[in-house]
Design an enzyme around this catalytic site. Structure first.
Site, PDB file in Angstrom:
ATOM      1  N   GLU A 158      24.174 -60.025  11.297  1.00 16.32           N
ATOM      2  CA  GLU A 158      23.625 -59.323  10.098  1.00 16.32           C
ATOM      3  C   GLU A 158      24.497 -59.764   9.009  1.00 16.32           C
ATOM      4  O   GLU A 158      25.945 -60.078   9.136  1.00 16.32           O
ATOM      5  CB  GLU A 158      24.030 -58.040  10.252  1.00 16.32           C
ATOM      6  CG  GLU A 158      23.104 -57.349  11.468  1.00 16.32           C
ATOM      7  CD  GLU A 158      21.503 -57.605  11.256  1.00 16.32           C
ATOM      8  OE1 GLU A 158      21.148 -57.733   9.903  1.00 16.32           O
ATOM      9  OE2 GLU A 158      20.665 -57.598  12.096  1.00 16.32           O
TER      10      GLU A 158
ATOM     11  N   ASP B  86      18.883 -54.760  -0.737  1.00 15.23           N
ATOM     12  CA  ASP B  86      17.927 -55.223   0.351  1.00 15.23           C
ATOM     13  C   ASP B  86      18.482 -55.290   1.478  1.00 15.23           C
ATOM     14  O   ASP B  86      17.842 -54.897   2.699  1.00 15.23           O
ATOM     15  CB  ASP B  86      17.236 -56.237  -0.555  1.00 15.23           C
ATOM     16  CG  ASP B  86      16.281 -56.130  -1.407  1.00 15.23           C
ATOM     17  OD1 ASP B  86      16.072 -54.830  -1.981  1.00 15.23           O
ATOM     18  OD2 ASP B  86      15.893 -56.963  -2.353  1.00 15.23           O
TER      19      ASP B  86
ATOM     20  N   HIS C 292      19.760 -53.458   7.580  1.00 17.59           N
ATOM     21  CA  HIS C 292      20.885 -53.245   8.557  1.00 17.59           C
ATOM     22  C   HIS C 292      21.584 -51.840   8.541  1.00 17.59           C
ATOM     23  O   HIS C 292      22.101 -51.315   9.625  1.00 17.59           O
ATOM     24  CB  HIS C 292      22.012 -54.310   8.632  1.00 17.59           C
ATOM     25  CG  HIS C 292      22.800 -54.579   7.350  1.00 17.59           C
ATOM     26  ND1 HIS C 292      23.537 -53.603   6.724  1.00 17.59           N
ATOM     27  CD2 HIS C 292      22.775 -55.717   6.687  1.00 17.59           C
ATOM     28  CE1 HIS C 292      24.056 -54.097   5.923  1.00 17.59           C
ATOM     29  NE2 HIS C 292      23.618 -55.339   5.436  1.00 17.59           N
TER      30      HIS C 292
ATOM     31  N   HIS D 120      17.921 -53.096  11.869  1.00 20.91           N
ATOM     32  CA  HIS D 120      18.271 -54.198  12.427  1.00 20.91           C
ATOM     33  C   HIS D 120      20.159 -54.035  12.783  1.00 20.91           C
ATOM     34  O   HIS D 120      20.692 -53.548  12.064  1.00 20.91           O
ATOM     35  CB  HIS D 120      18.402 -55.518  11.558  1.00 20.91           C
ATOM     36  CG  HIS D 120      16.922 -55.981  11.148  1.00 20.91           C
ATOM     37  ND1 HIS D 120      16.709 -57.370  11.229  1.00 20.91           N
ATOM     38  CD2 HIS D 120      15.857 -55.358  11.134  1.00 20.91           C
ATOM     39  CE1 HIS D 120      15.381 -57.539  10.908  1.00 20.91           C
ATOM     40  NE2 HIS D 120      15.038 -56.137  10.835  1.00 20.91           N
TER      41      HIS D 120
END
Length: 234
Positions: A9, A52, A57, A152
């Site tokens: 990430e 964003d 995440h 995520h």
């Protein structure tokens, strides 16, 4: 070869424009089986995540403030990845970030450390051309439970991708049988000898033969008599 399913990430989409890794998740496979020997790091990127990216995440800038820098975990990560096949979904993205972190440390690219890098997204595109091949789409298509994936996360996504990869490549072992050896408590592979099977021959019926002949005539007409079977006859 050991296989490591890896996911990251990041603070944004461009390592070259200053975005950095904030999380790394790794899942180990040996003989296509999960070993439990996984690695997971949260990292302080030294900068805030883009808005964003935060929506994707959900890892706050405050949470990462006391986490180690990439340089602090680099040796442990590289030792873990040494010589393995690395499986990444959309590999160019994650590799570009790993390479940038290593470049900032004066280290060579990640490809010089690992055995090879496999892009599962490219594999999926070849297996399912024209279809959506995001991790979520593949989980749905290959019946991998991703109900816990609301955001995520590198380790969760690596675990899901490991299941997806095993399902995606299951056909490679379609003619193999896994056998447990009680004496050694290990697994071996036995190849099936297909020659021992007697396969029935199904003859075409009159209707099917007529349809076949008609199709040959259509193809021969379309090619103006240049079909291969006509050449063989002549």
């Amino acid at each position: 070869m050991r296989q490591i399913v890896l996911d990251t990430e990041t603070t944004g989409l461009s390592a070259e424009n200053g975005d950095r890794i904030i999380e790394i998740g790794c899942v180990e496979l040996v003989a296509r089986k999960l070993t439990g020997n996984n690695k997971h790091f949260y990292l302080n990127p030294g900068r805030d995540s883009h808005e964003d990216a935060l929506k994707v995440h959900g890892i706050s800038n405050e949470f990462l403030k006391d986490k180690p820098k990439f340089s602090a975990i680099a040796d442990e990560l590289l030792h873990y990845l040494q010589g393995a096949e690395i499986i990444i979904h959309n590999a160019p993205f994650d590799v570009s970030f790993l390479n940038k972190e290593l470049e900032l440390m004066g280290r060579p690219p990640i490809a010089q450390c690992v055995g090879r890098i496999t892009d599962s997204l490219m594999m999926a595109k070849e297996a399912f051309p024209g279809k959506r091949n995001s991790l979520n789409a593949l989980c749905d298509r290959l019946e991998v439970d991703n109900s816990g994936r609301t955001l995520h996360g590198a380790l969760l996504d690596a675990e899901l991708l490991a299941d997806v990869y095993i399902n995606l490549t299951r056909g490679q072992n379609s003619l193999m049988i896994e056998v447990d050896s009680p004496a050694k408590n290990s697994e071996s592979e036995v190849t099936i000898d297909l020659s021992v099977f007697e396969l029935p021959v199904l003859q075409a019926n009159a209707h099917e033969r007529a349809a076949h002949e008609n199709m040959l005539l259509i193809l021969d007409k379309a090619s103006k008599g240049k079909t291969i079977w006509q050449r063989e006859i002549l």
